[in-house]
Write an enzyme that holds these catalytic residues in place. Structure first.
Site: not given
Length: 260
Positions: A108, A205, A235
């Protein structure tokens, strides 16, 4: 962590010139090393980082995981951090703690930071593995979810509070984070990294759209970029099959960059 925590479970500390400290765990091995970069409001003790550490131990690969400023067991508060500062600390980790080339794994926000670190130290970064990488998220992904009232508070007070599905408490987001994020944005221009890049992204996600990885792949100048999209993946990509896919991809990437 308590005073009776076994010594082997206590992090080591890298001191920075400004008096801050980076907590990290490092294990030895041979060949190209692996460094894990966690996401926003996460830390080095997440399931993906620990899974990669176990895999590296089993395969005799050098491995390092660490907490960014204001996260986990490193010093500072979350509101002290910016994308640029976290990238600078990552470069300090590479310079001070890592011998030879490394593969960076960025989850991320860590995917944004790994790109900045790779551009700063291309000779130290042999390859990149992004897990739902989120470059430029302050410019559009987060900005689009902030209400006009929150944005006004951010401009007036320098801080606003953002509700997240990943935390019971709102995230404190600072104007400095947004301003610095804009200064370190990457997706509007070619990204001059030439090494191999692998990207894993779930198509379910709800934090970082999977299409962002297509944009990243287009902007990277490297000819060796492969994206894998997981139709039912979220995610986090922390299910057992996701973790196995991650280390399988890492194994392929390490073979690609060679034994030294």
């Amino acid at each position: 962590m308590t005073p009776d925590t076994p010594a082997e479970n206590r992090p080591r500390i890298l001191s920075r010139p400004d008096g801050s400290s980076i907590a990290y765990h490092q294990s030895p091995g041979d060949g190209v090393g692996v460094v894990f970069l966690h996401g926003l409001k996460s830390d080095m003790n997440g399931g993906k980082a620990l899974h990669v550490e176990q895999w590296c131990r089993q395969n005799n690969r050098p491995f390092l995981r660490f907490d960014q400023l204001g996260h986990g067991q490193s010093s500072g508060q979350f509101i002290d951090g910016t994308i640029g500062r976290w990238a600078e600390d990552t470069v300090a980790v590479l310079d001070s703690l890592c011998d030879g080339p490394q593969v960076l794994i960025g989850s991320s926000m860590g995917g944004w930071v790994m790109l900045l670190a790779a551009l700063a130290r291309p000779e130290k970064v042999a390859g990149l593995l992004g897990i739902a990488p989120a470059p430029d998220f302050t410019d559009d992904l987060t900005r689009s979810q902030i209400s006009p009232e929150q944005w006004e508070a951010l401009q007036r007070d320098g801080i606003c509070y953002f509700n997240s599905d990943y935390s019971c408490d709102p995230y404190p987001l600072t104007k400095a984070l947004f301003d610095d994020g804009h200064a370190n944005s990457l997706l509007h221009n070619p990204i001059p990294y030439h090494g191999p890049v692998r990207i894993l992204h779930g198509q379910q996600d709800d934090s970082v759209p999977w299409e962002r990885s297509l944009t990243l792949a287009r902007q990277l100048v490297s000819d060796d970029v492969l994206c894998t999209f997981i139709k039912r993946g979220d995610h986090r990509l922390s299910e057992p099959e996701d973790l196995e896919r991650m280390t399988r991809t890492l194994d392929e990437l390490l073979a690609r960059v060679g034994p030294t």
